[in-house]
Design a protein around this motif. Sequence first.
Motif, mmCIF file in Angstrom:
data_model
loop_
_atom_site.group_PDB
_atom_site.id
_atom_site.type_symbol
_atom_site.label_atom_id
_atom_site.label_comp_id
_atom_site.label_asym_id
_atom_site.label_seq_id
_atom_site.Cartn_x
_atom_site.Cartn_y
_atom_site.Cartn_z
ATOM 1 N N GLN A 38 0.841 -1.209 0.000
ATOM 2 C CA GLN A 38 0.000 0.000 0.000
ATOM 3 C C GLN A 38 0.870 1.251 0.000
ATOM 4 O OE1 GLN A 38 -2.634 -0.382 3.405
ATOM 5 N NE2 GLN A 38 -3.125 -2.437 2.751
ATOM 6 N N TRP A 39 1.957 1.213 0.768
ATOM 7 C CA TRP A 39 2.873 2.354 0.833
ATOM 8 C C TRP A 39 3.513 2.578 -0.536
ATOM 9 C CZ3 TRP A 39 4.755 6.724 1.811
ATOM 10 C CH2 TRP A 39 6.103 7.026 1.734
ATOM 11 N N ILE A 40 3.894 1.500 -1.210
ATOM 12 C CA ILE A 40 4.510 1.637 -2.536
ATOM 13 C C ILE A 40 3.503 2.239 -3.518
ATOM 14 C CG2 ILE A 40 5.522 0.360 -4.482
ATOM 15 C CD1 ILE A 40 6.667 -1.595 -2.401
ATOM 16 N N LEU A 41 2.260 1.775 -3.433
ATOM 17 C CA LEU A 41 1.232 2.328 -4.321
ATOM 18 C C LEU A 41 1.015 3.815 -4.030
ATOM 19 C CD1 LEU A 41 -1.002 1.859 -6.466
ATOM 20 C CD2 LEU A 41 -2.580 1.516 -4.583
ATOM 21 N N LEU A 42 1.007 4.157 -2.725
ATOM 22 C CA LEU A 42 0.800 5.550 -2.342
ATOM 23 C C LEU A 42 1.906 6.429 -2.919
ATOM 24 C CD1 LEU A 42 -1.058 7.333 -0.689
ATOM 25 C CD2 LEU A 42 0.384 6.915 1.296
ATOM 26 N N LEU A 43 3.157 5.963 -2.797
ATOM 27 C CA LEU A 43 4.290 6.722 -3.324
ATOM 28 C C LEU A 43 4.193 6.805 -4.856
ATOM 29 C CD1 LEU A 43 6.617 8.094 -1.934
ATOM 30 C CD2 LEU A 43 8.047 6.131 -2.441
ATOM 31 N N HIS A 44 3.756 5.715 -5.478
ATOM 32 C CA HIS A 44 3.550 5.685 -6.932
ATOM 33 C C HIS A 44 2.549 6.787 -7.326
ATOM 34 C CE1 HIS A 44 2.858 3.677 -10.880
ATOM 35 N NE2 HIS A 44 1.580 3.942 -10.679
ATOM 36 N N ILE A 45 1.481 6.905 -6.533
ATOM 37 C CA ILE A 45 0.456 7.909 -6.842
ATOM 38 C C ILE A 45 1.009 9.322 -6.634
ATOM 39 C CG2 ILE A 45 -1.768 8.855 -6.078
ATOM 40 C CD1 ILE A 45 -2.642 5.971 -5.476
ATOM 41 N N ILE A 46 1.701 9.538 -5.496
ATOM 42 C CA ILE A 46 2.213 10.882 -5.198
ATOM 43 C C ILE A 46 3.235 11.305 -6.263
ATOM 44 C CG2 ILE A 46 3.555 12.239 -3.536
ATOM 45 C CD1 ILE A 46 2.326 10.461 -1.321
ATOM 46 N N VAL A 47 4.179 10.412 -6.549
ATOM 47 C CA VAL A 47 5.214 10.747 -7.548
ATOM 48 C C VAL A 47 4.550 10.945 -8.913
ATOM 49 C CG1 VAL A 47 7.264 9.871 -8.751
ATOM 50 C CG2 VAL A 47 7.063 9.581 -6.288
ATOM 51 N N GLY A 48 3.596 10.080 -9.245
ATOM 52 C CA GLY A 48 2.902 10.179 -10.535
ATOM 53 C C GLY A 48 2.183 11.516 -10.673
ATOM 54 N N TRP A 85 2.940 7.354 -22.128
ATOM 55 C CA TRP A 85 2.932 8.295 -21.007
ATOM 56 C C TRP A 85 1.588 9.009 -20.926
ATOM 57 C CZ3 TRP A 85 4.858 9.342 -16.553
ATOM 58 C CH2 TRP A 85 4.690 10.613 -15.984
ATOM 59 N N ALA A 86 1.072 9.416 -22.090
ATOM 60 C CA ALA A 86 -0.224 10.117 -22.106
ATOM 61 C C ALA A 86 -1.332 9.169 -21.625
ATOM 62 C CB ALA A 86 -0.525 10.629 -23.515
ATOM 63 N N ALA A 87 -1.332 7.919 -22.121
ATOM 64 C CA ALA A 87 -2.381 6.960 -21.737
ATOM 65 C C ALA A 87 -2.305 6.663 -20.241
ATOM 66 C CB ALA A 87 -2.217 5.669 -22.536
ATOM 67 N N LEU A 88 -1.082 6.496 -19.735
ATOM 68 C CA LEU A 88 -0.914 6.173 -18.314
ATOM 69 C C LEU A 88 -1.288 7.358 -17.434
ATOM 70 C CD1 LEU A 88 2.354 4.124 -18.623
ATOM 71 C CD2 LEU A 88 0.209 3.290 -17.680
ATOM 72 N N SER A 89 -0.953 8.570 -17.871
ATOM 73 C CA SER A 89 -1.299 9.754 -17.078
ATOM 74 C C SER A 89 -2.806 9.884 -16.969
ATOM 75 C CB SER A 89 -0.765 11.029 -17.733
ATOM 76 O OG SER A 89 0.618 10.938 -17.878
ATOM 77 N N LEU A 90 -3.500 9.740 -18.101
ATOM 78 C CA LEU A 90 -4.957 9.927 -18.091
ATOM 79 C C LEU A 90 -5.653 8.844 -17.271
ATOM 80 C CD1 LEU A 90 -5.620 11.074 -21.779
ATOM 81 C CD2 LEU A 90 -5.689 12.450 -19.693
ATOM 82 N N SER A 91 -5.275 7.571 -17.513
ATOM 83 C CA SER A 91 -5.943 6.499 -16.762
ATOM 84 C C SER A 91 -5.566 6.571 -15.282
ATOM 85 C CB SER A 91 -5.610 5.129 -17.355
ATOM 86 O OG SER A 91 -4.222 4.935 -17.422
ATOM 87 N N MET A 109 -10.847 -0.154 -15.447
ATOM 88 C CA MET A 109 -9.851 0.906 -15.603
ATOM 89 C C MET A 109 -8.498 0.473 -15.028
ATOM 90 S SD MET A 109 -9.214 3.637 -17.068
ATOM 91 C CE MET A 109 -10.616 4.577 -17.591
ATOM 92 N N HIS A 110 -8.539 -0.367 -13.973
ATOM 93 C CA HIS A 110 -7.303 -0.945 -13.455
ATOM 94 C C HIS A 110 -6.583 -1.684 -14.581
ATOM 95 C CE1 HIS A 110 -6.884 -0.411 -9.177
ATOM 96 N NE2 HIS A 110 -8.164 -0.657 -8.986
ATOM 97 N N SER A 111 -7.372 -2.480 -15.327
ATOM 98 C CA SER A 111 -6.782 -3.293 -16.387
ATOM 99 C C SER A 111 -6.188 -2.412 -17.471
ATOM 100 C CB SER A 111 -7.828 -4.225 -17.002
ATOM 101 O OG SER A 111 -8.514 -4.874 -15.979
ATOM 102 N N VAL A 112 -6.906 -1.322 -17.832
ATOM 103 C CA VAL A 112 -6.384 -0.412 -18.863
ATOM 104 C C VAL A 112 -5.025 0.131 -18.415
ATOM 105 C CG1 VAL A 112 -6.739 1.849 -19.957
ATOM 106 C CG2 VAL A 112 -8.652 0.249 -19.739
ATOM 107 N N HIS A 113 -4.987 0.613 -17.160
ATOM 108 C CA HIS A 113 -3.751 1.222 -16.629
ATOM 109 C C HIS A 113 -2.623 0.188 -16.583
ATOM 110 C CE1 HIS A 113 -1.808 4.557 -14.557
ATOM 111 N NE2 HIS A 113 -1.389 3.741 -13.606
ATOM 112 N N LEU A 114 -3.000 -1.023 -16.170
ATOM 113 C CA LEU A 114 -1.993 -2.072 -16.016
ATOM 114 C C LEU A 114 -1.436 -2.528 -17.370
ATOM 115 C CD1 LEU A 114 -0.716 -3.887 -13.824
ATOM 116 C CD2 LEU A 114 -2.438 -5.585 -14.405
#
Length: 371
Positions: A38-48, A85-91, A109-114
């Motif tokens: 969860q912490w890694i995901l949180l950091l992924h979101i903040i950095v993203g 990058w554009a697809a990942l940013s939007l999703s 949407m999880h699947s699209v992003h993944l």
Amino acid sequence: MNNDSASLPSSRRGSAIFIFLALSGLIPWLVRYGVISQWILLLHIIVGLAAIIPLTVIFTKHGREADRDSPTRWWSTGLWSGIGWAALSLSGLWLVGKGIWGVFVPYRMHSVHLVAGLAFGAVGLFHVVYGVAQSKFPQGRYAQLARPLALCILILAVGAVVIGITRRQETLAIANFIPSNARTDTGRVIPAKLLLSSESCGASGCHSTIYEEWVPSAHHFSGADPFYAVIKANYVKAQGAGAGKYCAGCHEPISLMSGENIPAHTSPTSQAGSSCVFCHALRNPDVKGNANYVATAPNPYLFEFSSSPVLRKVSQALIRLHPEQHKLDYDAQHSQSIEFCGTCHKQYLDKRVNGWRRDHDRTEQTAPARC
Ligand code: HEC
Ligand code: HEC
Ligand code: HEC
């Protein structure tokens, strides 16, 4: 690239962030969803979130410059990485928005992003690694790439250590609930805070209807019920303090599970009655004896019990984005049997309770008797 290599250092730094996002996005998918995940995901979101605008500017500039130049062999991988990058940013933005303001985050949407992350991430990684290795402007290329990546990994590691330390649990007392037949899966008591906070199930917007139904229900008031309080007080007076545990198995299970000695009066934990969490964390219900069930401690999400409303919101977003652990802990499948209600909704009075019937043996099939 042309001779104007001004955009290269920032492209390399941007690429480091891209690599960090690609790797940190993979971990919550690959690893079981624990607090470190969860912490890694949180950091992924903040950095993203922090990187979307600057990286888009950097990558666009880099793409324009490369376009002016004669095409190199890795030009097209750069274009695909840009589209990725554009697809990942939007999703990614859509997912975070749904996590914070929505109620449920659809898996689609999880699947699209993944899938976008896996496909474009791989192309992007190839472009970055190949591009850096082949660069005609080698000064500082690896340092420019490594420094931001190392910083992100350092923040990740420090956070993981802090979480590890704050989550370490002190040794809990051995559970002794006799004369109730209730048990816990670990044989130790369960801290009350893990079983309380039914309000949070309603306040998060996810289970508001169920919460509104529960608030005036008998299960909410089973410990605070004034008739119960009076009769329990008389019973405890007649039988001694520990005897109240017998009633608590059904009427104030959180007081019992947290190791309280069940005083004659009601306590803050008995006010919570059978909470959402308690009922949903109940396993192996059996109709032999009284309150013959096994209670389990749920695994709280990061910041689930934080006193800060902002951090609680973060926690709720993490639950919505990855509800796997939440669903496992509160799985309603265990509550579907008749025995589930029957474990409390029937009485069997053994010698330990009223001093004159034969001893109850857990393995013995006993006929339910009325209170
Ligand atoms: C008396 C025990 C009990 C209490 C208290 C309780 N639940 Fe339940 N809950 C159940 C049972 C039983 C089911 C239904 C199982 C079934 O038939 O699918 C259920 C089903 C659910 C479901 C649907 C799960 C699914 O997979 O469809 C949700 C969500 C839920 N409860 C949330 C709550 C919330 C929120 C609270 C507190 C406000 C709460 N429950 C309080 C026993 C309880
Ligand atoms: C095995 C579970 C269980 C145990 C143990 C138990 N109760 Fe109950 N009790 C219930 C259930 C279930 C009800 C609701 C029955 C109904 O209305 O159908 C209830 C109802 C009551 C009521 C009526 C509440 C009202 O407002 O109508 C009182 C009072 C009460 N119990 C007191 C006690 C006391 C005191 C003890 C301990 C000596 C005790 N109970 C032990 C399950 C239990
Ligand atoms: C942890 C024990 C426990 C479990 C499990 C449990 N109950 Fe109860 N329930 C109680 C107690 C205790 C009361 C009485 C509360 C009071 O009035 O003080 C009660 C009261 C009720 C009442 C209100 C009865 C009345 O006369 O007002 C209903 C209806 C009820 N339960 C249904 C169910 C159903 C259906 C299930 C299974 C899905 C269930 N309960 C599971 C302990 C439990």
